[in-house]
Design a protein around this motif. Structure first.
Motif, PDB file in Angstrom:
ATOM      1  N   ILE A   1       0.828  -1.211   0.000  1.00  0.00           N
ATOM      2  CA  ILE A   1       0.000   0.000   0.000  1.00  0.00           C
ATOM      3  C   ILE A   1       0.863   1.262   0.000  1.00  0.00           C
ATOM      4  O   ILE A   1       0.549   2.235  -0.702  1.00  0.00           O
ATOM      5  N   ALA A   2       1.944   1.263   0.747  1.00  0.00           N
ATOM      6  CA  ALA A   2       2.816   2.442   0.776  1.00  0.00           C
ATOM      7  C   ALA A   2       3.401   2.709  -0.606  1.00  0.00           C
ATOM      8  O   ALA A   2       3.508   3.862  -1.044  1.00  0.00           O
ATOM      9  N   PHE A   3       3.787   1.642  -1.305  1.00  0.00           N
ATOM     10  CA  PHE A   3       4.308   1.783  -2.670  1.00  0.00           C
ATOM     11  C   PHE A   3       3.231   2.354  -3.588  1.00  0.00           C
ATOM     12  O   PHE A   3       3.492   3.272  -4.376  1.00  0.00           O
ATOM     13  N   ALA A   4       2.021   1.828  -3.494  1.00  0.00           N
ATOM     14  CA  ALA A   4       0.925   2.325  -4.329  1.00  0.00           C
ATOM     15  C   ALA A   4       0.673   3.802  -4.067  1.00  0.00           C
ATOM     16  O   ALA A   4       0.441   4.588  -4.995  1.00  0.00           O
ATOM     17  N   ARG A   5       0.744   4.193  -2.808  1.00  0.00           N
ATOM     18  CA  ARG A   5       0.489   5.588  -2.440  1.00  0.00           C
ATOM     19  C   ARG A   5       1.528   6.517  -3.049  1.00  0.00           C
ATOM     20  O   ARG A   5       1.209   7.624  -3.500  1.00  0.00           O
ATOM     21  N   GLU A   6       2.787   6.081  -3.084  1.00  0.00           N
ATOM     22  CA  GLU A   6       3.869   6.952  -3.534  1.00  0.00           C
ATOM     23  C   GLU A   6       4.062   6.943  -5.048  1.00  0.00           C
ATOM     24  O   GLU A   6       4.448   7.958  -5.633  1.00  0.00           O
ATOM     25  N   VAL A   7       3.793   5.818  -5.691  1.00  0.00           N
ATOM     26  CA  VAL A   7       4.181   5.648  -7.089  1.00  0.00           C
ATOM     27  C   VAL A   7       2.996   5.746  -8.050  1.00  0.00           C
ATOM     28  O   VAL A   7       3.126   6.272  -9.154  1.00  0.00           O
ATOM     29  N   ALA A   8       1.828   5.241  -7.638  1.00  0.00           N
ATOM     30  CA  ALA A   8       0.680   5.209  -8.550  1.00  0.00           C
ATOM     31  C   ALA A   8       0.066   6.600  -8.732  1.00  0.00           C
ATOM     32  O   ALA A   8       0.088   7.427  -7.817  1.00  0.00           O
ATOM     33  N   ASP A   9      -0.463   6.831  -9.919  1.00  0.00           N
ATOM     34  CA  ASP A   9      -1.268   8.028 -10.152  1.00  0.00           C
ATOM     35  C   ASP A   9      -2.677   7.828  -9.593  1.00  0.00           C
ATOM     36  O   ASP A   9      -3.258   8.745  -9.014  1.00  0.00           O
ATOM     37  N   ARG A  10      -3.195   6.613  -9.792  1.00  0.00           N
ATOM     38  CA  ARG A  10      -4.525   6.282  -9.297  1.00  0.00           C
ATOM     39  C   ARG A  10      -4.494   4.960  -8.574  1.00  0.00           C
ATOM     40  O   ARG A  10      -3.683   4.085  -8.885  1.00  0.00           O
TER      41      ARG A  10
ATOM     42  N   ALA B   1      -4.214   8.392  -6.047  1.00  0.00           N
ATOM     43  CA  ALA B   1      -3.666   7.419  -5.105  1.00  0.00           C
ATOM     44  C   ALA B   1      -3.717   7.907  -3.657  1.00  0.00           C
ATOM     45  O   ALA B   1      -4.206   7.200  -2.764  1.00  0.00           O
ATOM     46  N   ARG B   2      -3.217   9.085  -3.400  1.00  0.00           N
ATOM     47  CA  ARG B   2      -3.146   9.551  -2.008  1.00  0.00           C
ATOM     48  C   ARG B   2      -4.530   9.824  -1.442  1.00  0.00           C
ATOM     49  O   ARG B   2      -4.760   9.619  -0.246  1.00  0.00           O
ATOM     50  N   GLN B   3      -5.441  10.285  -2.293  1.00  0.00           N
ATOM     51  CA  GLN B   3      -6.799  10.537  -1.786  1.00  0.00           C
ATOM     52  C   GLN B   3      -7.479   9.234  -1.386  1.00  0.00           C
ATOM     53  O   GLN B   3      -8.071   9.132  -0.315  1.00  0.00           O
ATOM     54  N   VAL B   4      -7.366   8.202  -2.228  1.00  0.00           N
ATOM     55  CA  VAL B   4      -8.010   6.926  -1.918  1.00  0.00           C
ATOM     56  C   VAL B   4      -7.398   6.297  -0.680  1.00  0.00           C
ATOM     57  O   VAL B   4      -8.107   5.765   0.188  1.00  0.00           O
ATOM     58  N   ILE B   5      -6.072   6.363  -0.552  1.00  0.00           N
ATOM     59  CA  ILE B   5      -5.402   5.692   0.562  1.00  0.00           C
ATOM     60  C   ILE B   5      -5.481   6.498   1.850  1.00  0.00           C
ATOM     61  O   ILE B   5      -5.697   5.943   2.937  1.00  0.00           O
ATOM     62  N   ASP B   6      -5.344   7.823   1.763  1.00  0.00           N
ATOM     63  CA  ASP B   6      -5.337   8.641   2.980  1.00  0.00           C
ATOM     64  C   ASP B   6      -6.735   8.987   3.467  1.00  0.00           C
ATOM     65  O   ASP B   6      -6.990   9.004   4.674  1.00  0.00           O
ATOM     66  N   THR B   7      -7.647   9.270   2.540  1.00  0.00           N
ATOM     67  CA  THR B   7      -9.004   9.677   2.924  1.00  0.00           C
ATOM     68  C   THR B   7     -10.035   8.967   2.050  1.00  0.00           C
ATOM     69  O   THR B   7     -10.752   9.609   1.265  1.00  0.00           O
ATOM     70  N   PRO B   8     -10.117   7.633   2.166  1.00  0.00           N
ATOM     71  CA  PRO B   8     -11.078   6.906   1.330  1.00  0.00           C
ATOM     72  C   PRO B   8     -12.512   7.338   1.620  1.00  0.00           C
ATOM     73  O   PRO B   8     -12.857   7.654   2.750  1.00  0.00           O
ATOM     74  N   ARG B   9     -13.329   7.320   0.581  1.00  0.00           N
ATOM     75  CA  ARG B   9     -14.709   7.777   0.710  1.00  0.00           C
ATOM     76  C   ARG B   9     -15.669   6.651   1.078  1.00  0.00           C
ATOM     77  O   ARG B   9     -16.736   6.902   1.631  1.00  0.00           O
ATOM     78  N   GLN B  10     -15.301   5.428   0.740  1.00  0.00           N
ATOM     79  CA  GLN B  10     -16.213   4.304   0.949  1.00  0.00           C
ATOM     80  C   GLN B  10     -15.847   3.524   2.215  1.00  0.00           C
ATOM     81  O   GLN B  10     -14.664   3.328   2.511  1.00  0.00           O
ATOM     82  N   ASP B  11     -16.867   3.074   2.929  1.00  0.00           N
ATOM     83  CA  ASP B  11     -16.641   2.316   4.166  1.00  0.00           C
ATOM     84  C   ASP B  11     -15.806   1.070   3.912  1.00  0.00           C
ATOM     85  O   ASP B  11     -14.930   0.724   4.715  1.00  0.00           O
TER      86      ASP B  11
END
Length: 252
Positions: A203-212, A227-237
């Motif tokens: 997950i840390a790799f995805a957060r730093e490297v992925a665009d989405r 990437a950072r929005q989904v991982i840091d502040t996901p919208r879905q439960d």
């Protein structure tokens, strides 16, 4: 570069993918995350038709396949040519044990692309250097670590000079201390602008490297965003629940 619409896949009575829509732009890096059995690897394999969908459409570059309208898959030669545009790296390395690292990387250019041997060898040596293994060119897989084998597998995929790269849990079979060397190569490819779709639990790799980041559960895309929005502040439960362990690790 990649466009999937209404993609469906069943294995017997088990529906693995349920009407998936996904687009990946040229040069974009998209990470697929989600629990085991969510359909991530099946989706990846549908992109280059290692798994044939039961419905929907797949477009890779200029090639489009319709699995609802009765289109037949191309013949073996045409299918191999199609797959050659898409480099794929699996969990297991699948290197030829009786061939050196150099010979493994040369194999595709020689047999599929009909490249002359001197050119194939020069390309293979260049790619082994790119993944940090120029000093291992003459070694057989049995003499390489897991991380080194996976880097040879990446070089082998790159030797076909693909338009895009697909990674299916490329680090999951590695000991923890070897994961970083493979992720480093993937990060370099991303920085060079390679179009990539990556199935990963890193997950840390995805957060730093992925665009989405795209989060799948039960064969459905639950969340798709930066990437950072989904991982840091996901919208879905469901996304929050899946990532809660990762967030606890970061806070600790």
């Amino acid at each position: 570069m990649i466009e999937v619409a209404g993609l469906q896949k069943r294995f017997g009575d088990n529906t693995v993918l349920r009407s998936i829509d996904l687009r990946v732009a040229r040069g974009e890096v998209v990470a697929l995350i989600g629990p085991s059995g969510s359909g991530k690897s099946t989706l990846l394999r549908c992109l280059n038709l290692l798994v044939v969908p039961d419905g929907g459409t797949v477009r890779m570059g200029e090639r489009r396949f319709d699995f609802g309208g009765g289109d037949a898959l191309p013949g073996t030669g045409a299918l191999a040519k199609f797959r050659a545009t898409t480099g794929m790296v699996f969990q297991q390395f699948n290197l030829f044990p009786h061939r050196t690292a150099l010979q493994n990387v040369m194999e595709g250019p020689l047999t599929v692309r009909r490249m002359a041997k001197p050119q194939a060898e020069a390309l293979a040596r260049e790619l082994l250097d790119k993944v940090g293994l120029s000093d291992k060119a003459e070694q057989y897989p049995s003499r390489l670590s897991g991380g080194q084998k996976q880097r040879v597998a990446i070089a082998r995929a790159l030797a076909m000079q693909p338009e895009m790269m697909l990674f299916d849990e490329a680090t999951s079979a590695l000991d923890p201390e070897l994961v970083g060397e493979v992720l480093g190569v993937m990060q370099s490819l991303a920085a060079e602008g390679m179009t990539m779709v990556i199935v990963t639990h890193e997950i840390a790799f995805a957060r730093e490297v992925a665009d989405r980041v795209v989060f799948l559960r039960d064969g459905v895309i639950v969340e798709d965003g930066p990437a950072r929005q989904v991982i840091d502040t996901p919208r879905q439960d469901a996304t929050r629940a899946f990532l809660s362990h990762f967030h606890r690790q970061r806070e600790g």
